[in-house]
Design a protein around this motif. Structure first.
Motif, PDB file in Angstrom:
ATOM      1  N   ALA A  17       0.839  -1.201   0.000  1.00  0.00           N
ATOM      2  CA  ALA A  17       0.000   0.000   0.000  1.00  0.00           C
ATOM      3  C   ALA A  17       0.874   1.252   0.000  1.00  0.00           C
ATOM      4  N   GLY A  18       1.992   1.206   0.748  1.00  0.00           N
ATOM      5  CA  GLY A  18       2.929   2.322   0.752  1.00  0.00           C
ATOM      6  C   GLY A  18       3.556   2.556  -0.618  1.00  0.00           C
ATOM      7  N   LEU A  19       3.873   1.459  -1.333  1.00  0.00           N
ATOM      8  CA  LEU A  19       4.398   1.613  -2.689  1.00  0.00           C
ATOM      9  C   LEU A  19       3.380   2.324  -3.580  1.00  0.00           C
ATOM     10  N   GLY A  20       2.103   1.980  -3.394  1.00  0.00           N
ATOM     11  CA  GLY A  20       1.056   2.652  -4.168  1.00  0.00           C
ATOM     12  C   GLY A  20       0.977   4.126  -3.833  1.00  0.00           C
ATOM     13  N   ALA A  21       1.122   4.459  -2.531  1.00  0.00           N
ATOM     14  CA  ALA A  21       1.079   5.860  -2.116  1.00  0.00           C
ATOM     15  C   ALA A  21       2.267   6.636  -2.667  1.00  0.00           C
ATOM     16  N   ALA A  22       3.463   6.058  -2.613  1.00  0.00           N
ATOM     17  CA  ALA A  22       4.644   6.739  -3.150  1.00  0.00           C
ATOM     18  C   ALA A  22       4.531   6.929  -4.656  1.00  0.00           C
ATOM     19  N   THR A  23       3.882   5.975  -5.329  1.00  0.00           N
ATOM     20  CA  THR A  23       3.702   6.094  -6.772  1.00  0.00           C
ATOM     21  C   THR A  23       2.768   7.244  -7.125  1.00  0.00           C
ATOM     22  N   GLN A  24       1.939   7.694  -6.174  1.00  0.00           N
ATOM     23  CA  GLN A  24       1.140   8.891  -6.422  1.00  0.00           C
ATOM     24  C   GLN A  24       2.035  10.095  -6.687  1.00  0.00           C
ATOM     25  N   PHE A  25       3.235  10.114  -6.100  1.00  0.00           N
ATOM     26  CA  PHE A  25       4.242  11.114  -6.454  1.00  0.00           C
ATOM     27  C   PHE A  25       4.984  10.689  -7.714  1.00  0.00           C
ATOM     28  N   ALA A  26       5.461   9.441  -7.725  1.00  0.00           N
ATOM     29  CA  ALA A  26       6.365   8.983  -8.777  1.00  0.00           C
ATOM     30  C   ALA A  26       5.705   8.974 -10.154  1.00  0.00           C
ATOM     31  N   ALA A 145       9.624   2.562  -4.407  1.00  0.00           N
ATOM     32  CA  ALA A 145       8.598   2.897  -5.395  1.00  0.00           C
ATOM     33  C   ALA A 145       9.181   3.731  -6.534  1.00  0.00           C
ATOM     34  N   PHE A 146      10.035   4.690  -6.216  1.00  0.00           N
ATOM     35  CA  PHE A 146      10.631   5.506  -7.275  1.00  0.00           C
ATOM     36  C   PHE A 146      11.529   4.664  -8.169  1.00  0.00           C
ATOM     37  N   ALA A 147      12.283   3.739  -7.556  1.00  0.00           N
ATOM     38  CA  ALA A 147      13.142   2.870  -8.359  1.00  0.00           C
ATOM     39  C   ALA A 147      12.307   1.984  -9.282  1.00  0.00           C
ATOM     40  N   LEU A 148      11.224   1.400  -8.759  1.00  0.00           N
ATOM     41  CA  LEU A 148      10.366   0.536  -9.575  1.00  0.00           C
ATOM     42  C   LEU A 148       9.698   1.316 -10.703  1.00  0.00           C
ATOM     43  N   ASN A 149       9.291   2.543 -10.415  1.00  0.00           N
ATOM     44  CA  ASN A 149       8.664   3.344 -11.467  1.00  0.00           C
ATOM     45  C   ASN A 149       9.663   3.729 -12.549  1.00  0.00           C
ATOM     46  N   ALA A 250      20.532   7.225  -9.463  1.00  0.00           N
ATOM     47  CA  ALA A 250      19.828   5.965  -9.192  1.00  0.00           C
ATOM     48  C   ALA A 250      20.394   5.265  -7.970  1.00  0.00           C
ATOM     49  N   LEU A 251      21.721   5.382  -7.767  1.00  0.00           N
ATOM     50  CA  LEU A 251      22.367   4.678  -6.658  1.00  0.00           C
ATOM     51  C   LEU A 251      22.144   5.366  -5.307  1.00  0.00           C
ATOM     52  N   MET A 252      21.970   6.684  -5.307  1.00  0.00           N
ATOM     53  CA  MET A 252      21.886   7.422  -4.044  1.00  0.00           C
ATOM     54  C   MET A 252      20.751   6.927  -3.143  1.00  0.00           C
ATOM     55  N   PRO A 253      19.484   6.910  -3.589  1.00  0.00           N
ATOM     56  CA  PRO A 253      18.425   6.419  -2.687  1.00  0.00           C
ATOM     57  C   PRO A 253      18.537   4.930  -2.401  1.00  0.00           C
ATOM     58  N   LEU A 254      19.059   4.162  -3.368  1.00  0.00           N
ATOM     59  CA  LEU A 254      19.206   2.725  -3.141  1.00  0.00           C
ATOM     60  C   LEU A 254      20.234   2.448  -2.052  1.00  0.00           C
ATOM     61  N   ALA A 255      21.274   3.281  -1.971  1.00  0.00           N
ATOM     62  CA  ALA A 255      22.286   3.102  -0.927  1.00  0.00           C
ATOM     63  C   ALA A 255      21.659   3.244   0.456  1.00  0.00           C
TER      64      ALA A 255
END
Length: 397
Positions: A17-26, A145-149, A250-255
């Motif tokens: 559900a959180g991934l869905g909420a973050a995708t509202q931004f992404a 979520a941002f990475a998946l989008n 791409a690496l910064m948030p993943l780190a």
């Protein structure tokens, strides 16, 4: 099915559900280059399609915590998911700018409902170390979520268009709502909490939230984290040599996600959540100092976001550690939503002004100052909590 496995599956559903909420931004931020051409007459204000959600959260975050405590996080979570899914399906028709903007305002309410109700529900259904692990998992929802989008969503936009992209998001939100509803997970409610409306009620909720060193602490620290997270993610890749920016971005948030997953659960067994947060801020200051001493900027960017993962995981876990009752936890998560949205709104303009006026060195000094203030505020609030605990003990004696 064992109870622990059942709880894990419930937590996983809530994280989705959180991934869905973050995708509202992404879904606006990631394919932003494709959004502009839809509304060529509104290019000057096209950014509002993204930021309007933050405005709603900054204005109503604290009051949403009171609503969560009153009606229960499960009900509010399902409401947010259903409304969010329906709005994405409506947006898949690519309406005119005014209608799209209005739908994003309402979507901001849906987003707020999810990001306040979901961690409150996780805190209610988990205990002990499982709760810490669950909160660390929850803290990664935005970055994942941002990475998946970026990896999956952009190819969908390129092949099928924005209509299919928005429709898929709406369908998945409704699917998650159905799965959570069918799971039978119950949450605590407190019908005795009076829900009054108007300016006085609005002010009372804020006073109660931010006067408490227990309820407000995670949110105030979270403000300084979000003040720099999105802004640095937007600014730093452009300061790197050509060809490095995209990969480092791409690496910064993943780190941060990786370090949060691997290190925070262990640290929480030996340190308090607030201590983990302060450790993250302190390591962030040391990373900036290393840049001044000649460390490569690309490595420094990744290292900075990695250590901020401690702030990320520790902040969400601090809410149930500092607050015992479901109502206080809901208020604290509401405050986190409010301060997080405020930080996202203010961070980029502030750092850009500093960058233009005092160059890169001034910007990094400002970031280090923000983290120093965050540590100081946490130490002051910790002293207030100790004083409050001592006063309570004296009253009992």
């Amino acid at each position: 099915m064992s109870e622990s496995l059942r709880t894990f599956l419930h937590v996983l559903l809530i994280w989705f559900a959180g991934l869905g909420a973050a995708t509202q931004f992404a879904k606006i931020a990631v394919p932003f280059a494709d959004i502009g051409p839809l509304y060529p007459d509104h290019i000057a204000v096209i950014g509002w399609l993204l930021s309007i959600i933050s405005l709603m959260g900054a204005a109503l975050g604290a009051i949403s915590g009171a609503i969560t405590a009153r009606i229960g996080p499960s009900r509010l979570l399902l409401t947010g998911l259903v409304f969010g899914g329906a709005l994405s399906l409506f947006q898949s028709s690519l309406p005119g700018f005014q209608l799209m903007l209005f739908s994003r305002v309402i979507e901001g309410l849906s987003h707020l409902a999810i990001v306040v109700a979901a961690p409150t529900l996780i805190a209610q259904i988990t205990t002990g170390r499982a709760r810490y692990n669950a909160m660390v998992l929850w803290s990664t929802f935005f970055g994942v979520a941002f990475a998946l989008n970026a990896w999956i969503g952009l190819p969908i936009v390129e092949r099928l268009g924005l209509t299919s992209y928005f429709a898929l998001h709406g369908f998945l939100m409704l699917l998650i709502a159905g799965l959570i509803a069918s799971s039978g997970q119950k949450s605590h409610t407190d019908p005795s909490i009076g829900m009054r409306w108007g300016i006085s009620a609005f002010l009372n909720v804020h006073l109660r939230t931010y006067r408490s060193p227990f309820i407000s602490a995670p949110a105030i620290g979270w403000f300084f984290y979000t003040l720099t997270f999105v802004s640095l993610l937007a600014i730093l890749p452009g300061r790197l040599p050509e060809g490095q920016g995209a990969s480092i971005a791409a690496l910064m948030p993943l780190a941060g996600i990786v370090l949060s997953w691997l290190v925070v659960p262990f640290l929480l067994t030996v340190l308090s959540c607030v201590s983990v947060v302060n450790l993250g801020f302190a390591l962030g200051i040391l990373t900036i100092l290393a840049l001044f001493l000649g460390a490569p900027l690309a490595a420094g960017c990744i290292a900075l976001f990695a250590v901020l993962g401690l702030v990320q995981g520790g902040s969400f876990a601090a809410v149930p550690e500092l607050n015992d009752t479901p109502e206080a936890q809901a208020l604290s998560y509401g405050a986190m939503a409010q301060m997080g949205n405020a930080g996202n709104l203010l961070g980029t303009p502030i750092l850009l002004v500093i960058l233009m006026g005092a160059d890169e060195v001034g910007m990094f000094l400002a970031v280090a100052a923000f983290y120093s203030i965050a540590i100081l505020v946490h130490l002051v609030l910790a002293q207030r909590r100790r004083s409050a605990g001592l006063a309570r003990r004296n009253d009992l004696e």
